[in-house]
Design an enzyme around this catalytic site. Structure first.
Site, PDB file in Angstrom:
ATOM      1  CE  LYS A 121     -21.148 -54.226 -42.780  1.00 44.39           C
ATOM      2  NZ  LYS A 121     -22.234 -54.581 -41.841  1.00 44.39           N
TER       3      LYS A 121
ATOM      4  CG  HIS B  99     -18.887 -48.820 -52.808  1.00 47.29           C
ATOM      5  ND1 HIS B  99     -19.356 -50.095 -53.027  1.00 47.29           N
ATOM      6  CD2 HIS B  99     -19.449 -48.054 -53.777  1.00 47.29           C
ATOM      7  CE1 HIS B  99     -20.166 -50.107 -54.062  1.00 47.29           C
ATOM      8  NE2 HIS B  99     -20.240 -48.877 -54.551  1.00 47.29           N
TER       9      HIS B  99
ATOM     10  CG  HIS C  79     -20.895 -56.264 -61.851  1.00 39.08           C
ATOM     11  ND1 HIS C  79     -20.586 -56.844 -60.640  1.00 39.08           N
ATOM     12  CD2 HIS C  79     -21.150 -54.955 -61.578  1.00 39.08           C
ATOM     13  CE1 HIS C  79     -20.651 -55.929 -59.680  1.00 39.08           C
ATOM     14  NE2 HIS C  79     -20.975 -54.782 -60.223  1.00 39.08           N
TER      15      HIS C  79
ATOM     16  NE  ARG D 175     -30.636 -57.466 -40.691  1.00 36.91           N
ATOM     17  CZ  ARG D 175     -29.502 -56.825 -40.416  1.00 36.91           C
ATOM     18  NH1 ARG D 175     -29.484 -55.796 -39.565  1.00 36.91           N
ATOM     19  NH2 ARG D 175     -28.371 -57.197 -40.976  1.00 36.91           N
TER      20      ARG D 175
ATOM     21  N   GLY E 217     -31.287 -50.345 -58.347  1.00 40.98           N
ATOM     22  CA  GLY E 217     -30.516 -50.291 -57.109  1.00 40.98           C
ATOM     23  C   GLY E 217     -30.728 -48.990 -56.366  1.00 40.98           C
TER      24      GLY E 217
END
Length: 577
Positions: A39, A14, A118, A450, A168
């Site tokens: 997306k 992804h 990362h 939101r 996560g």
């Protein structure tokens, strides 16, 4: 050294992306979703993104020294009993086929450990010589949390937690339980501020110490076979535990066809807002666990600078609380904290190891495609869209906003990451508070609770948010001052915080000028800024994307390069109509 960094693999990834680094400088970066309009680009190789990066650099694969992938895929596949390629040449052909990337020679193909990629994205691009590094995400090859330190160009891993103890995946499980969907961490972060935290241990599942955490409901040695990660199994453990221990049942949903939108969408049994206390509890548990890790990491390393990357690094509320910890004197959160960022991290990790000096980030992630005024004009003319060319696009757009309008703002190079930072944005005056509801419900077709974020001239930051510390990436929350609450109520969240972007005239002069022009009307140089996209679509990339989204959403105007497009008088979305 010319390095093409990539993330994404056909059928198993992804957030595919590509990044070109030449002699230590980032030349181009783009995400695959921006081109394919799918997306997160699930299962897509970064074909368009890589092609763009090479074109931007005027290169072909023949000119590239190394292709650096942000996952150690050979190790990942071998550990889980999956077949891998017999040679790097075969793997490179699968990723970047010669039919699309003609070449007379193959560059070296390097697979970089995911958490190292990362960590490198945060350390090498932060501009700091040294600092403690914290990587938090769903998982890498065999870890979900990595504590490390960067000193004099080298990254040393200290310790890690396994995928079963993934913070996560814990957060994703609670998102799923609340009916938001497992990939809706940003939504739950916003929902959390409306609730009241309960039992942070989640029925004994979490154990907390001052410097670490444990998880009792998922085996720490959990290992899947036949798949590339432990996500499904870990979330299943959490869901089973939550169903046993929580008073409310899971908010189950089904996918149904919505004639209004012409597509399938998820419909839940209950409004996810009813799960706000659960969201608040999950957020508080995450904060307690991570802040403990930070304390332990800084004590162990003796550092006061903290560098963060990994998907959990997008949790701006958490980042804001870390920034205000007394132990943390300097914080850098990589704005490309998710897997799109490992294309960048893999590239700079390889470049640094080969001796290149990495040029640090300067407050912008605008490394994507751009279009000249002539190219935009030709697109507008071909579409038949009426437009004008004001003498000053910033002043003209500010006039639209000051009159109560909401405008698209499409300028310069496209940005990477999920945050629009003034190149592919929807903008409005953040007063009155009802502007938030208008943009949420009428324009972006999303939940009314939101939150939105402000972009402010950096000169105004201390008056609005009480700090002059540059915050260019919209990735930490801060409390607002009394003056800030009065001037920008549409972007102040229910917990009296906001997620600011401070804009420098040196880094982004046009956007800085737009904000100043709005301030000339309102008295305060601040605007509401959200990403230029509709529901369930990526941020716009091209002028055609911008036009399509403008025509679909009830916006009042679109500043497309130097051109201004206005709705016809009386259009239902027009300000005052």
């Amino acid at each position: 050294m010319r390095v093409l960094g990539v993330n994404g693999w056909p059928g198993a990834s992804h957030d595919g992306a590509a990044c070109l680094v030449v002699d230590g400088e980032v030349i181009a970066l783009a995400e695959e979703e921006r081109f394919t309009r799918n997306k997160h680009a699930y299962g897509e190789a970064p074909l368009h993104a890589a092609a763009y990066c090479l074109a931007e650099g005027g290169l072909t694969l023949d000119d590239i020294d190394v292709v650096a992938h942000g996952w150690d895929l050979p190790t990942l596949f071998a550990d889980r009993g999956l077949d891998w390629f017999d040679s790097d040449a075969a793997a490179l052909e699968h990723l970047l086929p010669k039919a699309l990337f003609p070449r007379t020679r193959d560059p070296r193909l390097t697979f970089v450990n995911h958490h190292i990629a990362h960590a490198a994205s945060a350390y090498h691009l932060s501009g700091r010589d040294r600092g403690a590094i914290l990587v938090l995400d769903g998982q890498g090859e065999n870890e979900s949390t990595t504590l490390a330190v960067g000193i004099d160009g080298e990254i040393k891993t200290l310790r890690a937690h396994t995928p079963g103890w993934s913070l996560g995946y814990f957060y994703a499980a609670v998102c799923e339980y609340a009916g938001l969907g497992a990939d809706a961490a940003g939504k739950m972060m916003g929902l959390a501020s409306y609730g009241t935290p309960g039992d942070l241990s989640f029925g004994g599942a979490f154990g907390f110490t001052d410097e670490d955490f444990t998880i009792g409901v998922v085996p720490p040695d959990l290992r899947s076979t036949g798949t590339t990660d432990e996500e499904t199994a870990t979330i299943r453990y959490w869901m089973e535990h939550l169903e046993k221990t929580l008073p409310e049942a899971p908010n189950r949903g089904v996918r149904r066809f919505d004639p209004r939108t012409g597509r399938y969408g998820k419909v839940t049994d209950r409004d996810p807002f009813e799960y706000r206390d659960l969201a608040a509890t999950a957020q508080a548990a995450l904060e307690r666990a991570v802040m403990g890790l930070v304390r332990g990491l800084l004590r162990e390393t003796g550092e006061t600078t903290l560098l963060i990357a990994g998907g959990v690094g997008f949790n701006a509320t958490l980042n804001g609380k870390i920034m205000r910890m007394p132990e943390v004197q300097d914080l850098f959160v990589q704005p490309l904290a998710g897997d799109q960022g490992v294309s960048l991290g893999a590239a700079v990790w390889v470049a640094a190891r080969e001796g290149d000096r990495i040029r640090p980030m300067d407050g912008s992630v605008a490394w994507g495609p751009q279009w000249s005024p002539d190219e935009i004009r030709r697109i507008l003319d071909a579409s038949g869209t009426p437009y004008t060319e004001p003498a000053d696009i910033a002043a003209a757009t500010a006039g639209v906003l000051a009159a109560g309008g909401v405008s698209g703002w499409f300028q310069g190079r496209a940005e990477g990451g999920p945050r629009a930072l003034g190149h592919r944005s929807l903008v409005a005056v953040p007063d009155p508070e009802s502007t938030r509801d208008r943009v949420n419900v009428r324009i972006k077709d999303r939940e009314a609770w939101r939150p939105f974020a402000p972009s402010m001239q950096e000169e105004a930051a201390e008056a609005l948010i009480g700090t002059a510390t540059p915050l260019p990436y919209m990735i930490v929350t801060t409390p607002v001052t009394e003056a800030g609450a009065a001037a920008m109520p549409a972007v102040v969240h229910s917990d009296r915080t906001t997620r600011p972007q401070t804009v420098s005239a040196a880094v982004d002069p046009l956007y800085h000028r737009l904000i100043g022009a709005v301030g000339g009307h309102t008295g305060t140089p601040v605007i509401m800024n959200t990403s230029f996209n509709g529901r369930d679509e990526p941020v716009v990339c091209s002028p055609r994307d911008a036009l399509a989204t403008f025509h679909r959403l009830p916006l009042d105007a679109l500043a497309l390069g130097p051109f201004l497009i206005r709705r016809p008088a009386g259009f239902p979305g027009e300000a005052g109509a």
